[in-house]
Scaffold this motif. Structure first.
Motif, mmCIF file in Angstrom:
data_model
loop_
_atom_site.group_PDB
_atom_site.id
_atom_site.type_symbol
_atom_site.label_atom_id
_atom_site.label_comp_id
_atom_site.label_asym_id
_atom_site.label_seq_id
_atom_site.Cartn_x
_atom_site.Cartn_y
_atom_site.Cartn_z
ATOM 1 N N THR A 290 -4.212 -7.243 -6.560
ATOM 2 C CA THR A 290 -3.066 -7.352 -7.480
ATOM 3 C C THR A 290 -1.721 -7.403 -6.750
ATOM 4 N N GLY A 291 -1.732 -7.091 -5.461
ATOM 5 C CA GLY A 291 -0.471 -7.028 -4.712
ATOM 6 C C GLY A 291 -0.046 -8.382 -4.150
ATOM 7 N N TYR A 292 1.188 -8.425 -3.679
ATOM 8 C CA TYR A 292 1.690 -9.630 -3.014
ATOM 9 C C TYR A 292 1.127 -9.729 -1.595
ATOM 10 N N GLU A 293 0.949 -10.953 -1.161
ATOM 11 C CA GLU A 293 0.605 -11.236 0.237
ATOM 12 C C GLU A 293 1.890 -11.645 0.957
ATOM 13 N N PRO A 294 1.927 -11.608 2.285
ATOM 14 C CA PRO A 294 3.066 -12.220 2.995
ATOM 15 C C PRO A 294 3.104 -13.720 2.658
ATOM 16 N N ALA A 295 4.265 -14.322 2.718
ATOM 17 C CA ALA A 295 4.405 -15.744 2.348
ATOM 18 C C ALA A 295 3.510 -16.643 3.200
ATOM 19 N N GLN A 296 3.246 -16.248 4.446
ATOM 20 C CA GLN A 296 2.416 -17.095 5.311
ATOM 21 C C GLN A 296 0.955 -17.113 4.854
ATOM 22 N N GLY A 297 0.550 -16.081 4.094
ATOM 23 C CA GLY A 297 -0.800 -16.088 3.537
ATOM 24 C C GLY A 297 -1.703 -15.031 4.125
ATOM 25 N N ASN A 298 -2.885 -14.928 3.561
ATOM 26 C CA ASN A 298 -3.858 -13.904 3.901
ATOM 27 C C ASN A 298 -4.281 -13.989 5.378
ATOM 28 N N ILE A 299 -4.173 -12.871 6.093
ATOM 29 C CA ILE A 299 -4.450 -12.856 7.533
ATOM 30 C C ILE A 299 -5.920 -13.166 7.830
ATOM 31 N N ASN A 300 -6.839 -12.654 7.011
ATOM 32 C CA ASN A 300 -8.271 -12.909 7.255
ATOM 33 C C ASN A 300 -8.609 -14.386 7.087
ATOM 34 N N LEU A 301 -8.043 -15.001 6.065
ATOM 35 C CA LEU A 301 -8.293 -16.422 5.839
ATOM 36 C C LEU A 301 -7.698 -17.248 6.980
ATOM 37 N N ARG A 302 -6.470 -16.917 7.377
ATOM 38 C CA ARG A 302 -5.832 -17.679 8.459
ATOM 39 C C ARG A 302 -6.618 -17.561 9.760
ATOM 40 N N ARG A 303 -7.150 -16.364 10.012
ATOM 41 C CA ARG A 303 -7.946 -16.159 11.234
ATOM 42 C C ARG A 303 -9.216 -17.009 11.196
ATOM 43 N N ASN A 304 -9.870 -17.071 10.032
ATOM 44 C CA ASN A 304 -11.115 -17.840 9.915
ATOM 45 C C ASN A 304 -10.876 -19.346 9.978
ATOM 46 N N ILE A 305 -9.756 -19.809 9.415
ATOM 47 C CA ILE A 305 -9.420 -21.243 9.509
ATOM 48 C C ILE A 305 -9.143 -21.598 10.971
ATOM 49 N N ILE B 132 -1.160 -21.095 10.998
ATOM 50 C CA ILE B 132 -1.621 -21.502 9.665
ATOM 51 C C ILE B 132 -0.752 -20.885 8.569
ATOM 52 N N VAL B 133 -0.510 -21.668 7.515
ATOM 53 C CA VAL B 133 0.123 -21.159 6.283
ATOM 54 C C VAL B 133 -0.826 -21.495 5.140
ATOM 55 N N THR B 134 -1.157 -20.521 4.298
ATOM 56 C CA THR B 134 -2.086 -20.796 3.194
ATOM 57 C C THR B 134 -1.338 -21.370 1.989
ATOM 58 N N THR B 135 -2.073 -22.161 1.181
ATOM 59 C CA THR B 135 -1.474 -22.840 0.022
ATOM 60 C C THR B 135 -2.462 -22.832 -1.140
ATOM 61 N N SER B 136 -2.006 -23.297 -2.296
ATOM 62 C CA SER B 136 -2.897 -23.412 -3.458
ATOM 63 C C SER B 136 -3.553 -24.794 -3.454
ATOM 64 N N PHE C 17 -8.918 -14.805 -4.056
ATOM 65 C CA PHE C 17 -9.776 -15.921 -3.664
ATOM 66 C C PHE C 17 -9.647 -16.263 -2.184
ATOM 67 N N GLN C 18 -8.472 -15.988 -1.605
ATOM 68 C CA GLN C 18 -8.327 -16.186 -0.156
ATOM 69 C C GLN C 18 -9.283 -15.271 0.601
ATOM 70 N N GLU C 19 -9.375 -14.023 0.149
ATOM 71 C CA GLU C 19 -10.282 -13.055 0.786
ATOM 72 C C GLU C 19 -11.744 -13.476 0.618
ATOM 73 N N VAL C 20 -12.079 -13.980 -0.579
ATOM 74 C CA VAL C 20 -13.470 -14.401 -0.846
ATOM 75 C C VAL C 20 -13.865 -15.544 0.092
ATOM 76 N N ILE C 21 -12.961 -16.526 0.257
ATOM 77 C CA ILE C 21 -13.253 -17.662 1.146
ATOM 78 C C ILE C 21 -13.313 -17.195 2.599
ATOM 79 N N ALA C 22 -12.412 -16.301 2.990
ATOM 80 C CA ALA C 22 -12.437 -15.761 4.362
ATOM 81 C C ALA C 22 -13.773 -15.084 4.632
#
Length: 471
Positions: free
Chosen positions: A144-159, A175-179, A350-355
């Motif tokens: 429910t919380g905000y992420e940093p604007a650059q996006g989820n750290i786990n997802l960015r690490r996996n990408i 990496i910067v995450t997007t919708s 969903f970023q965490e789920v994909i990561a």
């Protein structure tokens, strides 16, 4: 002559023999040792040539047997035509067609060849659902919380880790995450252009990209695109003085399925770097290759940071999750400011789920099965079209992705044909959706990422019959 040029020369000779029918579908190629003796080169040079042909799905290796001309390549139907470069054509916007096609998408009775997404039967939905439960249990605030604007750290690490599949050396900080990927393209465009600037794109091109560029008050130059090798370097050179940015789908573009050869990608990056023109690279389909290895994106050859590499899992794993990303190169800080202004942050759940799905090799395992299914579907579609569509039908030969581009008899207007097909509960995407000009009126795009069964086969045959009736 350098070794690199030699292997390409040998590959080109064999490719021409396949294209002219000298080497026929299913026919065995001479052995690597035989080719080595014919051309008086090293075994490695021949292996490289065969690898090049394999990456284009022209040949396939069979264990303990050798190399054969691929079933996918040789068809009696010709490749679609390449359009001309239009610099001052009158526009004919495709909004009317786009609205019409989208109005039928929720109809469950339809056979939908029109929608560019993978059928849910090909997605690991149960595993993703387990991932949601696991992530909800472990996320501190249940997402429910905000992420940093650059996006989820786990997802960015996996990408970043995933970029090693194409020799990328990205870090989580790149990496910067997007919708989704369209959102990545949007941020990239507003970062490097201003209203009134001109952007070069492929033609035909996915209508979502076309609409987005227009909505930002930008001008468009559509570059003629070869159905196998993509945009020609010479055409790009002609427009360099006029453009502020390029937006290309270099691997298995939508709708042609073309894949720019590696040499061309290097040259595109060299040219654009020299003129300091950013390349927004949509690599949405890169993981859906039919050959032995993933083609590299232009980003792999980018040393100056001018390539903004965009991707997502929308075409491979979970369309509705809207999880995408961009590696914006030297434009990163400016792009993050734009994202902060427009959406503040991306939803963390969903970023965490994909990561989590990418973390333990499940993504690679899923992709292997998906690629196999898509390739088999492509062969089913190709054979059915060859058998039931008019003989002068032209068909693309994608080496990956999941869309086919068909060029029909010039007397056929696919916008009119669409209205007739809808009465038979068949949907497809008429060709004029993929351009801003009055062209591709006798073309259509078909999605083959749908479950192949009797109903789909019957609908494809019926579509061929309707085209013949129109003639």
């Amino acid at each position: 002559m350098s070794k690199e040029i030699l292997y390409l020369k040998i590959a080109k000779i064999i490719e021409e023999q396949i294209a002219t029918g000298t080497l026929k579908t299913g026919e065995k190629l001479p052995s690597i040792r035989t080719v080595q003796k014919i051309y008086n080169v090293s075994i490695n040079t021949v292996k490289q040539a065969f690898l090049e042909l394999e990456s284009k799905s022209l040949i396939e290796s069979r264990p303990k047997s050798g190399y054969y001309v691929s079933r996918a390549f040789n068809t009696r139907l010709a490749l679609p035509s390449i359009n001309k470069l239009h610099l001052s054509d009158k526009e004919k916007t495709p909004e009317d067609l786009i609205g019409k096609v989208f109005n039928t998408l929720t109809n469950k009775d339809f056979t939908q060849f029109s929608l560019g997404v993978v059928d849910k039967s090909m997605l690991p939905i149960a595993k993703l659902n387990k991932g949601i439960i696991k992530v909800l249990r472990n996320l501190e605030d249940s997402g429910t919380g905000y992420e940093p604007a650059q996006g989820n750290i786990n997802l960015r690490r996996n990408i970043a880790k995933w970029s090693f599949t194409w020799d990328g050396h990205l870090t989580e900080d790149d990496i910067v995450t997007t919708s989704g990927a369209l959102n990545a393209l949007f941020y990239s465009l507003i970062t490097v252009t201003n209203p009134g600037d001109t952007v070069a794109i492929e033609s035909p091109v996915y209508f979502g990209i076309l609409q987005m560029i227009k909505s930002l008050g930008l001008n468009i130059i559509e570059l003629p695109t070869h159905p196998v090798t993509g945009v020609a370097i010479e055409d790009l050179k002609k427009v360099l003085p006029k453009i502020k940015a390029c937006c290309f789908v270099t691997n298995f573009n939508n709708p042609l399925g073309s894949c720019m050869p590696e040499e061309n990608k290097k040259e595109v990056v060299r040219l654009l770097t020299k003129h300091n023109i950013p390349l927004i690279e949509d690599d949405l389909y890169g993981d859906l290759f039919f050959g032995p290895s993933r083609p590299k994106p232009c980003k792999a050859f980018d040393e100056a940071g001018i390539v903004m590499w965009c991707g997502s899992v929308s075409k491979t794993l979970a369309p509705g999750y809207r999880v995408g990303w961009v590696s914006p190169g030297k434009f990163k800080e400016k792009l993050i400011r734009k994202k902060l202004l427009h959406t503040m942050s991306s939803p963390p759940l969903f970023q965490e789920v994909i990561a989590d799905f990418m973390e333990y090799g499940r993504y690679e395992h899923h992709l292997r099965g998906l690629r196999n299914t898509l390739y088999n579907n492509y062969l089913f579609f190709q054979r059915t079209i060859e058998e039931y569509f008019p003989e002068n039908t032209k068909i693309s030969k994608p080496q990956g992705g999941f869309v086919l581009w068909l060029e029909l008899d010039p007397k056929i207007d696919t916008a009119v044909l669409y209205d007739i097909a809808v009465q038979h509960k068949i949907g497809f995407a008429p060709g004029r959706m993929f351009t801003q000009h009055d062209q591709y009126n006798n073309c259509m795009r078909l999605n083959f990422a749908i479950k192949w069964d009797e109903k789909v086969e019957h609908s494809l045959k019926s579509l061929g019959t309707l085209i013949k009736q129109q003639l």
